[in-house]
Design an enzyme around this catalytic site. Sequence first.
Site, short mmCIF file in Angstrom:
data_model
loop_
_atom_site.label_atom_id
_atom_site.label_comp_id
_atom_site.label_asym_id
_atom_site.label_seq_id
_atom_site.Cartn_x
_atom_site.Cartn_y
_atom_site.Cartn_z
N ARG A 273 4.03 10.95 -1.70
CA ARG A 273 3.96 10.93 -0.27
C ARG A 273 5.20 11.08 0.64
NH1 ARG A 273 4.38 4.43 1.26
NH2 ARG A 273 3.94 5.25 3.31
N ARG B 87 12.76 4.14 12.89
CA ARG B 87 11.39 4.95 12.98
C ARG B 87 10.67 4.46 14.01
NH1 ARG B 87 9.05 5.14 7.03
NH2 ARG B 87 7.82 6.42 7.98
N PRO C 51 0.87 -1.18 0.12
CA PRO C 51 0.01 -0.07 0.15
C PRO C 51 0.72 1.46 0.01
CG PRO C 51 -0.26 -1.27 2.14
CD PRO C 51 0.48 -2.25 1.11
N ASN C 52 0.44 2.26 -0.80
CA ASN C 52 0.90 3.48 -0.74
C ASN C 52 2.14 3.67 -1.55
OD1 ASN C 52 -1.44 4.97 0.74
ND2 ASN C 52 -0.33 3.58 2.43
N ASN D 17 8.10 -5.07 -1.19
CA ASN D 17 8.07 -3.91 -0.12
C ASN D 17 6.62 -3.98 0.48
OD1 ASN D 17 7.82 -2.06 1.39
ND2 ASN D 17 8.85 -0.50 0.07
N GLU E 95 13.18 -8.77 1.18
CA GLU E 95 12.54 -7.82 1.77
C GLU E 95 13.23 -6.57 1.62
OE1 GLU E 95 12.14 -8.25 6.03
OE2 GLU E 95 10.55 -6.49 6.20
N TYR F 88 10.62 9.26 1.80
CA TYR F 88 10.56 8.24 0.43
C TYR F 88 11.38 8.70 -0.74
CZ TYR F 88 7.49 5.87 3.76
OH TYR F 88 7.01 5.08 4.97
N HIS G 45 12.81 -1.97 2.00
CA HIS G 45 12.16 -0.88 2.59
C HIS G 45 12.94 0.22 2.17
CE1 HIS G 45 9.43 -3.22 4.86
NE2 HIS G 45 10.28 -3.88 5.27
N ALA H 101 3.13 -1.03 4.80
CA ALA H 101 2.35 -1.17 6.26
C ALA H 101 2.29 -2.52 6.45
CB ALA H 101 1.47 -0.01 6.19
C1 DQA Z 1 8.13 1.18 3.96
C2 DQA Z 1 8.20 1.28 5.36
C3 DQA Z 1 6.73 1.02 6.06
O1 DQA Z 1 7.07 1.19 7.35
C4 DQA Z 1 5.85 1.84 5.44
O2 DQA Z 1 4.61 1.74 5.93
C5 DQA Z 1 5.55 2.22 3.97
C6 DQA Z 1 6.93 2.05 3.44
C7 DQA Z 1 9.51 1.65 3.22
O3 DQA Z 1 9.48 1.54 1.95
O4 DQA Z 1 10.13 2.20 3.78
O5 DQA Z 1 4.55 2.19 3.53
O6 DQA Z 1 7.74 -0.26 3.52
#
Ligand code: DQA
Length: 142
Positions: A17, A105, A9-10, A72, A96, A22, A98, A75
């Site tokens: 965002r 964080r 998501p997102n 990735n 994985e 990011y 991020h 959330a």
């Molecule tokens: C994320 C880190 C997550 O905590 C966050 O909810 C994201 C992006 C990252 O790529 O740093 O949406 O996965």
Amino acid sequence: MKILVLNGPNINMLGIREPNIYGRETYKDLQNLILENAQGVEIEFFQSNHEGDLVDKIQEAFFKGIDGIIFNPAAYTHTSIAILDALKATKIPCVEVHISKVEERDAFRQISYVREACLKTITGEGLSGYVMALEFLKEYLK
Ligand code: DQA
């Protein structure tokens, strides 16, 4: 070799965002960066804001014979047992990723359910983290 680049998501909102966290590059920029580094590897992209769609895609990847996943979960990293179970069920080699340095964080970002089903975790490298994951999988799968 076929690799699925799976984003939660997102991630479609990259560039819009929280650019301080990011960056300013978009999801399209991310796709282009990965394709520039694919070098013969077949890449499939999938992004969803829905947990079940991500589970479905992991299962589909298994039946399609995808060799590796760059993932990735955004959330859902911190909440989803269903996604962990899908990775465990299919046993597809997964890295994985991020974009941000999640370990520096919020407390609620310190849990990763998916991690135990992943070969490796890359954090805080921005979009380059996906390229690092691709290099790792290329080497691992050859
Ligand atoms: C994320 C880190 C997550 O905590 C966050 O909810 C994201 C992006 C990252 O790529 O740093 O949406 O996965």
